[in-house]
Design a protein around this motif. Structure first.
Motif, PDB file in Angstrom:
ATOM      1  N   ARG A  79       0.868  -1.189   0.000  1.00 48.88           N
ATOM      2  CA  ARG A  79       0.000   0.000   0.000  1.00 48.88           C
ATOM      3  C   ARG A  79       0.902   1.236   0.000  1.00 48.88           C
ATOM      4  O   ARG A  79       1.960   1.249   0.630  1.00 48.88           O
ATOM      5  N   ASN A  80       0.498   2.277  -0.713  1.00 53.27           N
ATOM      6  CA  ASN A  80       1.220   3.552  -0.638  1.00 53.27           C
ATOM      7  C   ASN A  80       0.226   4.694  -0.439  1.00 53.27           C
ATOM      8  O   ASN A  80      -0.892   4.661  -0.967  1.00 53.27           O
ATOM      9  N   ARG A  81       0.628   5.672   0.358  1.00 55.37           N
ATOM     10  CA  ARG A  81      -0.214   6.843   0.610  1.00 55.37           C
ATOM     11  C   ARG A  81       0.673   8.082   0.812  1.00 55.37           C
ATOM     12  O   ARG A  81       1.747   7.999   1.413  1.00 55.37           O
ATOM     13  N   TRP A  82       0.196   9.219   0.297  1.00 49.32           N
ATOM     14  CA  TRP A  82       0.802  10.486   0.666  1.00 49.32           C
ATOM     15  C   TRP A  82       0.488  10.788   2.127  1.00 49.32           C
ATOM     16  O   TRP A  82      -0.582  10.404   2.644  1.00 49.32           O
ATOM     17  N   VAL A  83       1.403  11.487   2.791  1.00 47.88           N
ATOM     18  CA  VAL A  83       1.142  11.993   4.132  1.00 47.88           C
ATOM     19  C   VAL A  83       0.343  13.283   3.977  1.00 47.88           C
ATOM     20  O   VAL A  83       0.759  14.208   3.268  1.00 47.88           O
ATOM     21  N   ARG A  84      -0.823  13.333   4.638  1.00 47.84           N
ATOM     22  CA  ARG A  84      -1.713  14.500   4.493  1.00 47.84           C
ATOM     23  C   ARG A  84      -1.280  15.629   5.427  1.00 47.84           C
ATOM     24  O   ARG A  84      -1.900  15.915   6.447  1.00 47.84           O
ATOM     25  N   THR A  85      -0.176  16.278   5.083  1.00 51.99           N
ATOM     26  CA  THR A  85       0.274  17.444   5.842  1.00 51.99           C
ATOM     27  C   THR A  85      -0.620  18.644   5.517  1.00 51.99           C
ATOM     28  O   THR A  85      -1.449  18.593   4.592  1.00 51.99           O
ATOM     29  N   ASN A  86      -0.429  19.732   6.261  1.00 56.28           N
ATOM     30  CA  ASN A  86      -1.148  20.968   5.938  1.00 56.28           C
ATOM     31  C   ASN A  86      -0.833  21.401   4.514  1.00 56.28           C
ATOM     32  O   ASN A  86      -1.737  21.784   3.748  1.00 56.28           O
ATOM     33  N   LYS A  87       0.446  21.339   4.141  1.00 61.65           N
ATOM     34  CA  LYS A  87       0.840  21.721   2.779  1.00 61.65           C
ATOM     35  C   LYS A  87       0.114  20.864   1.743  1.00 61.65           C
ATOM     36  O   LYS A  87      -0.438  21.387   0.763  1.00 61.65           O
ATOM     37  N   PHE A  88       0.112  19.564   1.929  1.00 56.48           N
ATOM     38  CA  PHE A  88      -0.518  18.664   0.972  1.00 56.48           C
ATOM     39  C   PHE A  88      -2.006  18.990   0.828  1.00 56.48           C
ATOM     40  O   PHE A  88      -2.530  19.083  -0.296  1.00 56.48           O
TER      41      PHE A  88
END
Length: 464
Positions: A79-88
């Motif tokens: 599985r791959n996911r972006w990290v949902r930072t404020n910037k993202f």
């Protein structure tokens, strides 16, 4: 409509991002995956969501994407996911990049000036039941260990108000996570922070001290009795940034300064040692030996970045020795290997303790891209013997991660896990090697149908 990515070195080949999140429930395996591998390999690295606003994009600043390989009963799911930072999240809502590189206000959209621009793209580890995505300029970000969903920033009950290093050290004896941060008083300031989180996830210590000058301090060292802070002459300067020059620059005339403090004491007891200029991104291990403190580091003779005459030969494994009973403020340095490489790892059950097996990535083909590696090395630090595993030309691999065969196995008895980019096929594999016989090649190869872009660090989290 989002803009296409420009054709630049750090956005091309396997540095280029993949623009999807996906799940693969049962990956093909060549060979036989060891049944003792029960757990998850997590890897983190830059994977920009949108084309950058700045003309000169650097690999270090892409949005964090985590890749997870879960292994059990000889099978692997991915599985791959972006990290949902404020910037993202802000950029996803806008449909294009909003933040300038390195937080540059001149190239940041006015709507997000002053907002958190963290990317959580450097490391990922588990401590006290939390899976943490890390970078050195912001708070840790917690992810769900199964789904990789972002749970949010971790500030330890509001006690941590600034950044944490991307390279905290977890003490295998007492379970503490020891960390630091640089530029603790604002961008390019000499303020440093030191902290300790206990095995239960409670922040127990947070102290402040001043470094000799503002420096990019990527990693540090911890032993059972001491903490070492390398202040090396890759300096930060707001004045340079305001003049439109690079904020970081190599200033070798400032030399190297290593601050050593007792773990059972405080920053007021810091003792400073001095030496000729060098640079270190990554530490392998450090330990106490009687009245001496010893640290094995990947040392560059000069900074390979922000330096027009940077060290193009790569780092070499070097042993630093400090005599804590002596009166000298200098320390000795001895190279342990003549092969240049990076991303040193070891059997981390021996973190902060004496050890004798080390592993790292090498670049042996002249054709391999700068910043990529085509070989692995295993160095027996007692005998000095080195074994290597080299990929076919055009392929490249990640930092190796050591996994013990069993909790009570002898040091070095286990597996090395690394992702491999297959240049001809433009996709990636995960290879599993016997750590004591890497020259024999993989015992198992897990095949993906897409690329895992070049990243930084990863860690193994064993199944309960």
């Amino acid at each position: 409509m989002s803009q296409p990515f420009p054709s630049t070195p750090y956005l091309s080949g396997n540095f280029a991002p993949i623009l999807m999140e996906c799940d693969a429930p049962d990956l093909p395996v060549l060979g036989e995956l060891p049944r003792t591998l029960r757990g998850t390999l997590y890897r983190n690295g830059p994977n920009p969501q949108y084309a950058p606003r700045d003309a000169h994009y650097h690999w270090f600043i892409g949005d964090g994407m985590v890749h997870a390989f879960h292994m059990e009963d000889g099978r692997v799911r991915y599985r791959n996911r972006w990290v949902r930072t404020n910037k993202f999240q802000r950029e996803q809502a806008a449909g294009h990049a909003l933040f300038g590189s390195w937080g540059n206000p001149a190239t940041t959209d006015p709507s997000v000036l002053g907002q958190n621009a963290g990317v959580a793209n450097t490391n990922i580890l588990s401590h006290a039941g939390r899976l943490l995505a890390l970078e050195e300029a912001d708070l840790p970000v917690e992810l769900d260990a199964q789904t990789l969903a972002t749970r949010g920033d971790v500030d330890y009950g509001g006690k941590l108000t600034g950044a944490m290093t991307a390279h905290p050290k977890v003490d295998p004896v007492n379970g503490e996570m020891v960390f630091f941060a640089y530029s603790a008083d604002g961008p390019f300031t000499p303020g440093m922070r030191y902290g300790v989180v206990d095995r239960n996830g409670q922040l127990q210590r947070l102290e402040h001290f001043e470094a000799p000058f503002p420096s990019m301090v990527h990693d540090f060292m911890v032993t059972q009795k001491h903490v070492l802070f390398p202040i090396l002459p890759l300096t930060g300067s707001m004045e340079r940034a305001m003049r439109g020059e690079p904020a970081y620059a190599w200033e070798p005339q400032k030399g190297s300064h290593i601050g050593i403090m007792p773990r059972n004491g405080g920053t007021v007891q810091m003792r400073w040692f001095h030496g000729e200029a060098c640079y270190v991104f990554h530490v392998m291990n450090a330990w106490d030996a009687g009245n001496k403190v010893i640290a094995d580091v990947m040392q560059y003779e000069s900074s390979p970045i922000f330096n027009p005459n940077g060290d193009g030969t790569g780092a070499r494994l070097c042993r630093w020795t400090f005599d804590m009973a002596g009166k000298s403020d200098t320390f000795t340095r001895e190279y342990l290997d003549d092969m240049a490489g990076e991303f040193p790892r070891f059997d981390e059950r021996f973190s902060t303790l004496p050890y004798h097996h080390g592993y790292y990535a090498l670049r042996q083909y002249e054709s391999s891209a700068r910043g990529s590696y085509d070989s692995l090395a295993h160095l027996d630090l007692r005998s000095g013997k080195r074994a290597t595993y080299q990929l076919p030309e055009g392929d490249a691999l990640s930092e190796p991660v050591f996994v013990p065969r069993a909790a009570d196995s002898a040091e070095g008895d286990g597996w090395l896990l690394a992702t491999v980019y297959r240049g001809v096929q433009a996709r990636s594999d995960l290879v599993v090697l016997d750590a004591s016989a890497i020259a024999d090649g993989p015992v198992a190869t897990v095949q993906l149908s897409h690329r895992v872009p070049f990243g930084f660090h990863g860690n193994w989290c064993g199944a309960d």
